[in-house]
Write an enzyme that holds these catalytic residues in place. Structure first.
Site, PDB file in Angstrom:
ATOM      1  N   THR A 125       0.923  -1.186   0.149  1.00  0.00           N
ATOM      2  CA  THR A 125       0.231   0.230   0.072  1.00  0.00           C
ATOM      3  C   THR A 125       0.930   1.245   0.096  1.00  0.00           C
ATOM      4  OG1 THR A 125      -1.439   1.411   1.578  1.00  0.00           O
ATOM      5  CG2 THR A 125      -0.197  -0.476   2.318  1.00  0.00           C
ATOM      6  N   ASP A 126       0.121   2.171  -0.446  1.00  0.00           N
ATOM      7  CA  ASP A 126       0.959   3.729  -0.585  1.00  0.00           C
ATOM      8  C   ASP A 126       1.081   3.925   1.008  1.00  0.00           C
ATOM      9  OD1 ASP A 126      -1.653   4.228  -0.031  1.00  0.00           O
ATOM     10  OD2 ASP A 126      -1.645   5.975  -1.319  1.00  0.00           O
ATOM     11  N   GLU A 127       0.211   3.477   1.819  1.00  0.00           N
ATOM     12  CA  GLU A 127       0.528   3.876   3.186  1.00  0.00           C
ATOM     13  C   GLU A 127       1.805   3.761   3.974  1.00  0.00           C
ATOM     14  OE1 GLU A 127      -3.086   3.458   5.565  1.00  0.00           O
ATOM     15  OE2 GLU A 127      -4.437   3.452   3.821  1.00  0.00           O
ATOM     16  N   TYR A 153      -1.548  -0.538  11.069  1.00  0.00           N
ATOM     17  CA  TYR A 153      -1.570  -1.022   9.827  1.00  0.00           C
ATOM     18  C   TYR A 153      -0.424  -0.849   8.948  1.00  0.00           C
ATOM     19  CZ  TYR A 153      -3.349  -1.530   4.994  1.00  0.00           C
ATOM     20  OH  TYR A 153      -3.350  -1.727   3.465  1.00  0.00           O
ATOM     21  N   LYS A 157       2.281  -3.347   7.270  1.00  0.00           N
ATOM     22  CA  LYS A 157       2.533  -3.398   5.825  1.00  0.00           C
ATOM     23  C   LYS A 157       3.940  -3.214   5.601  1.00  0.00           C
ATOM     24  CE  LYS A 157      -0.147  -4.466   3.138  1.00  0.00           C
ATOM     25  NZ  LYS A 157      -0.535  -5.681   2.597  1.00  0.00           N
TER      26      LYS A 157
HETATM   27  P1  NAD Z   1      -9.933  -6.899   2.634  1.00  0.00           P
HETATM   28  O1  NAD Z   1     -10.194  -6.497   4.280  1.00  0.00           O
HETATM   29  O2  NAD Z   1     -11.298  -6.715   1.806  1.00  0.00           O
HETATM   30  O3  NAD Z   1      -9.693  -8.424   2.271  1.00  0.00           O
HETATM   31  C1  NAD Z   1      -8.811  -9.110   3.089  1.00  0.00           C
HETATM   32  C2  NAD Z   1      -9.092 -10.656   2.798  1.00  0.00           C
HETATM   33  O4  NAD Z   1      -8.058 -11.374   3.348  1.00  0.00           O
HETATM   34  C3  NAD Z   1     -10.169 -11.223   3.293  1.00  0.00           C
HETATM   35  O5  NAD Z   1     -11.036 -12.127   2.587  1.00  0.00           O
HETATM   36  C4  NAD Z   1     -10.027 -12.128   4.578  1.00  0.00           C
HETATM   37  O6  NAD Z   1     -10.599 -13.077   4.934  1.00  0.00           O
HETATM   38  C5  NAD Z   1      -8.281 -12.225   4.232  1.00  0.00           C
HETATM   39  N1  NAD Z   1      -7.523 -12.936   5.403  1.00  0.00           N
HETATM   40  C6  NAD Z   1      -7.271 -11.863   6.536  1.00  0.00           C
HETATM   41  N2  NAD Z   1      -6.456 -12.464   7.162  1.00  0.00           N
HETATM   42  C7  NAD Z   1      -6.092 -13.639   6.797  1.00  0.00           C
HETATM   43  C8  NAD Z   1      -5.251 -14.684   7.213  1.00  0.00           C
HETATM   44  N3  NAD Z   1      -4.824 -14.601   8.208  1.00  0.00           N
HETATM   45  N4  NAD Z   1      -5.324 -16.022   6.208  1.00  0.00           N
HETATM   46  C9  NAD Z   1      -5.899 -15.688   5.056  1.00  0.00           C
HETATM   47  N5  NAD Z   1      -6.706 -14.935   4.583  1.00  0.00           N
HETATM   48  C10 NAD Z   1      -6.971 -13.796   5.577  1.00  0.00           C
HETATM   49  O7  NAD Z   1      -8.908  -6.242   1.967  1.00  0.00           O
HETATM   50  P2  NAD Z   1      -8.547  -5.304   0.731  1.00  0.00           P
HETATM   51  O8  NAD Z   1      -9.114  -3.909   0.763  1.00  0.00           O
HETATM   52  O9  NAD Z   1      -9.013  -6.274  -0.380  1.00  0.00           O
HETATM   53  O10 NAD Z   1      -7.155  -5.348   0.516  1.00  0.00           O
HETATM   54  C11 NAD Z   1      -6.465  -6.546  -0.044  1.00  0.00           C
HETATM   55  C12 NAD Z   1      -4.733  -6.227   0.129  1.00  0.00           C
HETATM   56  O11 NAD Z   1      -4.590  -5.207  -0.692  1.00  0.00           O
HETATM   57  C13 NAD Z   1      -4.315  -5.917   1.410  1.00  0.00           C
HETATM   58  O12 NAD Z   1      -3.271  -6.633   1.520  1.00  0.00           O
HETATM   59  C14 NAD Z   1      -4.030  -4.529   1.643  1.00  0.00           C
HETATM   60  O13 NAD Z   1      -3.088  -4.150   2.364  1.00  0.00           O
HETATM   61  C15 NAD Z   1      -3.771  -4.134   0.057  1.00  0.00           C
HETATM   62  N6  NAD Z   1      -4.188  -2.664  -0.292  1.00  0.00           N
HETATM   63  C16 NAD Z   1      -5.604  -2.402  -0.050  1.00  0.00           C
HETATM   64  C17 NAD Z   1      -5.889  -0.985  -0.640  1.00  0.00           C
HETATM   65  C18 NAD Z   1      -7.500  -0.497  -0.310  1.00  0.00           C
HETATM   66  O14 NAD Z   1      -7.776   0.607  -0.750  1.00  0.00           O
HETATM   67  N7  NAD Z   1      -8.536  -1.616   0.050  1.00  0.00           N
HETATM   68  C19 NAD Z   1      -5.123  -0.283  -1.246  1.00  0.00           C
HETATM   69  C20 NAD Z   1      -3.683  -0.548  -1.174  1.00  0.00           C
HETATM   70  C21 NAD Z   1      -3.237  -1.958  -0.889  1.00  0.00           C
HETATM   71  P1  TYD Z   2     -10.531   4.321   4.949  1.00  0.00           P
HETATM   72  O1  TYD Z   2     -11.662   3.988   3.743  1.00  0.00           O
HETATM   73  O2  TYD Z   2     -10.555   3.729   6.059  1.00  0.00           O
HETATM   74  O3  TYD Z   2      -9.113   4.316   4.035  1.00  0.00           O
HETATM   75  P2  TYD Z   2      -7.704   4.609   4.690  1.00  0.00           P
HETATM   76  O4  TYD Z   2      -7.774   5.075   5.993  1.00  0.00           O
HETATM   77  O5  TYD Z   2      -6.724   3.387   4.559  1.00  0.00           O
HETATM   78  O6  TYD Z   2      -7.247   5.692   3.584  1.00  0.00           O
HETATM   79  O7  TYD Z   2     -10.615   6.013   5.097  1.00  0.00           O
HETATM   80  C1  TYD Z   2     -10.539   6.729   3.779  1.00  0.00           C
HETATM   81  C2  TYD Z   2     -10.375   8.212   4.604  1.00  0.00           C
HETATM   82  O8  TYD Z   2     -11.784   8.455   4.990  1.00  0.00           O
HETATM   83  C3  TYD Z   2      -9.658   8.238   5.571  1.00  0.00           C
HETATM   84  O9  TYD Z   2      -8.902   9.695   5.590  1.00  0.00           O
HETATM   85  C4  TYD Z   2     -10.368   8.287   6.891  1.00  0.00           C
HETATM   86  C5  TYD Z   2     -11.793   8.761   6.339  1.00  0.00           C
HETATM   87  N1  TYD Z   2     -13.120   8.425   6.963  1.00  0.00           N
HETATM   88  C6  TYD Z   2     -13.901   9.121   7.430  1.00  0.00           C
HETATM   89  O10 TYD Z   2     -13.745  10.358   7.297  1.00  0.00           O
HETATM   90  N2  TYD Z   2     -15.254   8.383   8.184  1.00  0.00           N
HETATM   91  C7  TYD Z   2     -15.295   7.440   7.938  1.00  0.00           C
HETATM   92  O11 TYD Z   2     -16.345   6.627   8.607  1.00  0.00           O
HETATM   93  C8  TYD Z   2     -14.141   6.510   7.582  1.00  0.00           C
HETATM   94  C9  TYD Z   2     -14.426   4.736   7.635  1.00  0.00           C
HETATM   95  C10 TYD Z   2     -13.359   6.799   7.002  1.00  0.00           C
END
Ligand code: NAD
Ligand code: TYD
Length: 339
Positions: A125-127, A153, A157
């Protein structure tokens, strides 16, 4: 080609499986997922019966289960999406983030070393880069930006990323890492900003904006992320990190207002609540490397992607309504009541 996709019952992993099954119908895809609160087997219903797909319920930290799967399937490629992914939960309870995101990554790579693979891809992630100031719009995260994390988090990562690069240097494991900005689209768990605001708006419940809502995120439609990973696992250079983002920076408050407008709901629903601890101000990716090396560019404009996403939530209430009426209700109460 056999690919193990971990975390494939979650948001991005499931979209990636759908993308891969369509783009490479001759591949065998195995989804390994623990089905935590964020995993949903029903999401994978469209592919569960396909001959070239297999679902295995297991924890990436469970060495025995992971090794058994590798023995059975002899994968060529592993793409690790499995993670605890929500910043707010990591602030409440960091332990499971270290367990899954760091130790689980270690187990997956040990299996790759033991059984041999052609590529291990870590979805990061970019985070991991921390945040950028609002008054410096000229600054972007490049692959050279130092790691500088804010939340448990992002720290977990970043720790995993360092472990992945260490396995490459020490053991010669053929790895790649992608660091993507915020995704949005179908199957996004309703604890995250966009789906939470859509669900609350539809129910005419308060829309909880943290702080003043001025934080900026760089939004990318999920299928653009999936296409980027597809390119990296096939053509990306081993040992390299690729940033993924589409130069689409938006303030949280503007996104919430757009959702209100598109659903025809009053902005009076917007409620400013106590800010997130350690809240990152701005994320912004410079995707020049993946564009130059792999020719990747985002295809979905934010206005179109948001419309499609809202329509998907309107059409698929049977996917998200059971989620928000189940144990998620207790989570919502704990995080938002008296905030
Ligand atoms: P999500 O929370 O929707 O899904 C996570 C999945 O992983 C779920 O299906 C969960 O059951 C599974 N999981 C959790 N712990 C596990 C374990 N111990 N063993 C096996 N499976 C397990 O997450 P997402 O938003 O789809 O993100 C997926 C990946 O992408 C993550 O690694 C996250 O850090 C990365 N990512 C997410 C975003 C975003 O905007 N959502 C952006 C950049 C990177
Ligand atoms: P989020 O979807 O949790 O993603 P991330 O924290 O990984 O960027 O949140 C996106 C942005 O929205 C973040 O700045 C936090 C804000 N946010 C709210 O203002 N209210 C909410 O209820 C949630 C879940 C997030």
């Amino acid at each position: 080609m056999t690919i193990i996709v971990t975390g494939g019952a979650g948001f991005i992993g499931s979209n990636f499986i759908f993308h891969m099954m369509e783009a490479h119908p001759d591949y065998r895809i195995i989804c390994l997922d623990k089905l935590t609160y964020a995993g949903n087997l029903s999401t994978l219903a469209p592919v569960l019966d396909k001959e070239n797909f297999r679902f295995v319920k297991a924890d990436i930290c469970d060495r025995e289960a992971v090794y058994t799967l590798f023995e059975e399937e002899k994968p060529d490629i592993v793409v690790n999406f499995a993670a605890e992914s929500h910043v707010d939960r990591s602030i409440e309870d960091p332990g499971v983030f270290l367990q899954t995101n760091v130790l689980g990554t270690g187990v997956m790579m040990d299996a790759c070393r033991k059984y041999g693979i052609t590529r291990y891809h870590q979805v990061s992630t970019d985070e991991v880069y921390g945040d950028l100031p609002l008054d410096r719009p000229d600054l972007f995260f490049t692959e050279e930006t130092p790691i500088h994390t804010s939340s448990p988090y992002s720290a977990s990562k970043a720790a995993a990323d360092l472990l992945v690069l260490a396995y490459h240097r020490t053991f010669g494991l053929p790895v790649t890492i992608s660091r993507c900005s915020n995704n949005y689209g179908p199957y996004h768990f309703p604890e995250k900003l966009i789906p939470l605001m859509i669900a609350n708006c539809l129910a005419e419940k308060p829309l909880p904006v943290y702080g003043e809502g001025l934080n900026v995120r760089d939004w990318l439609y999920v299928t653009d992320h999936c296409r980027a990973i597809d390119l990296i696992i096939h053509n990306g250079r081993v040992g390299e990190v690729y940033n993924i983002g589409g130069h689409n920076e938006m303030r949280n408050i503007d996104i919430v207002r757009l959702i209100c407008q598109q659903l025809g709901k009053s902005e009076d629903l917007i409620t400013y609540v106590t800010d997130r601890k350690g809240h990152d101000m701005r994320y912004a990716i410079d995707p020049a490397k993946i564009h130059a090396e792999l020719g990747w560019l985002p295809e979905t404009k934010f206005a179109d992607g948001l419309k499609k996403t809202i329509q998907w939530y309107l059409d698929n209430r049977d996917w998200w309504e059971p989620i928000i009426s189940g144990e998620y209700r207790d989570y919502y109460k704990k995080m938002y009541e008296n905030r």
